[in-house]
Write an enzyme that holds these catalytic residues in place. Structure first.
Site, short mmCIF file in Angstrom:
data_model
loop_
_atom_site.label_atom_id
_atom_site.label_comp_id
_atom_site.label_asym_id
_atom_site.label_seq_id
_atom_site.Cartn_x
_atom_site.Cartn_y
_atom_site.Cartn_z
N GLU A 49 0.75 -1.13 0.10
CA GLU A 49 -0.04 0.01 0.04
C GLU A 49 0.86 1.28 -0.17
OE1 GLU A 49 -3.61 2.02 2.52
OE2 GLU A 49 -2.50 0.31 3.52
N ASP A 60 -6.07 8.94 8.91
CA ASP A 60 -4.88 8.52 9.68
C ASP A 60 -4.68 9.02 10.96
OD1 ASP A 60 -4.22 7.04 7.13
OD2 ASP A 60 -3.90 8.81 6.11
#
Length: 261
Positions: A49, A60
């Site tokens: 990723e 995040d």
């Protein structure tokens, strides 16, 4: 068969859990990924990723936010991420590479252009955490035209009817969020994870890959009992962040070997 589908089929036949490290393009240095990805593939990474830095990464946690800020300060933008993938392919990286980025920069770049350029560079799919399925038709069509898998998130709070809608659009694999909240390494996995994965599996035959909070070989083994793969993000970025400049590639590779077990 796509490179992602082929990878999961091969690992399933071998009885192995897919290990998918997360790297941020441009972190810790502008071209660090060109050294990190080959080293991690040699250490046992099966897929990657690849983060596209963004100024407001809502999904995040603090670790990846810091990495994104550093990458932006290093001058990294979407075009550099695409170019990085092309160089990785030129240097022999064979594992599937799935860029993960937020919708606004992708939309500004142009979705058809994005899919075309990502595919030409050697990317295998896209992960867009803030793209809901209701608004994904244009991106879905562009990805299909250029042979990219479009990866969607499902979370423990996602209702069954929405899981059905998501899995109908998705290809490659389903990104199963192992907890509520933002990314970040955790000491223990959520006890409800097996039941959640079973609920998702009722809606799809695609591989289920678990991310958020995975930080140890024990976590990877536990996930492998219930899912096809595990994504390790914040824990790996932490290792890189805590390493001396000349040591982060070796330490990251050592960490991936430990995760692989």
């Amino acid at each position: 068969m796509s490179r992602i589908a082929d990878t999961f089929a091969r690992l399933r036949a071998a009885g192995r859990t897919a290990l998918m490290p997360y790297l941020m393009t441009g972190y810790p240095e502008r071209d660090s990924v060109l050294d990190l990805a080959p080293a991690l593939e040699d250490a046992g990474a099966d897929l990657f990723e690849l983060g596209v830095p963004f100024s407001d990464p809502l999904a995040d946690g603090a670790t990846i936010q810091r990495a994104s800020e550093r990458a932006l300060a290093n001058g990294v933008r979407l075009e550099h991420c695409i170019a990085t993938i092309a160089v990785l392919r030129e240097r022999g990286v064979r594992a599937p590479i799935v860029p993960m980025g937020y919708y606004n920069p992708f939309l500004q770049y142009g979705l058809a252009r994005l899919a075309r350029d990502m595919a030409a560079a050697g990317a295998d799919g896209l992960i867009i955490p803030d793209l809901p399925p209701e608004e994904a038709q244009e991106c879905h069509a562009a990805c299909r035209e250029y042979g990219l898998d479009l990866i969607f998130f499902v979370a423990p709070t996602t209702p069954d009817e929405r899981i059905a809608r998501i899995t109908a659009l998705a290809s490659g694999f389903i990104y199963c969020v192992s907890l509520t909240g933002v990314t970040g390494a955790r000491r223990e996995l959520w006890s409800g994870l097996p039941a959640f994965l079973e609920r998702v599996r009722r809606h799809t035959t695609l591989p289920l890959v678990v991310g958020f909070g995975i930080s140890s070989a024990d976590h990877v083994r536990e996930v492998g009992r219930h899912a096809a793969g595990a994504i390790v993000a914040s824990a790996l970025i932490n290792v890189i962040e805590q390493s001396h400049p000349g040591e982060y590639v070796a330490r990251a590779a050592e960490f991936v070997r430990l995760l692989r077990g």
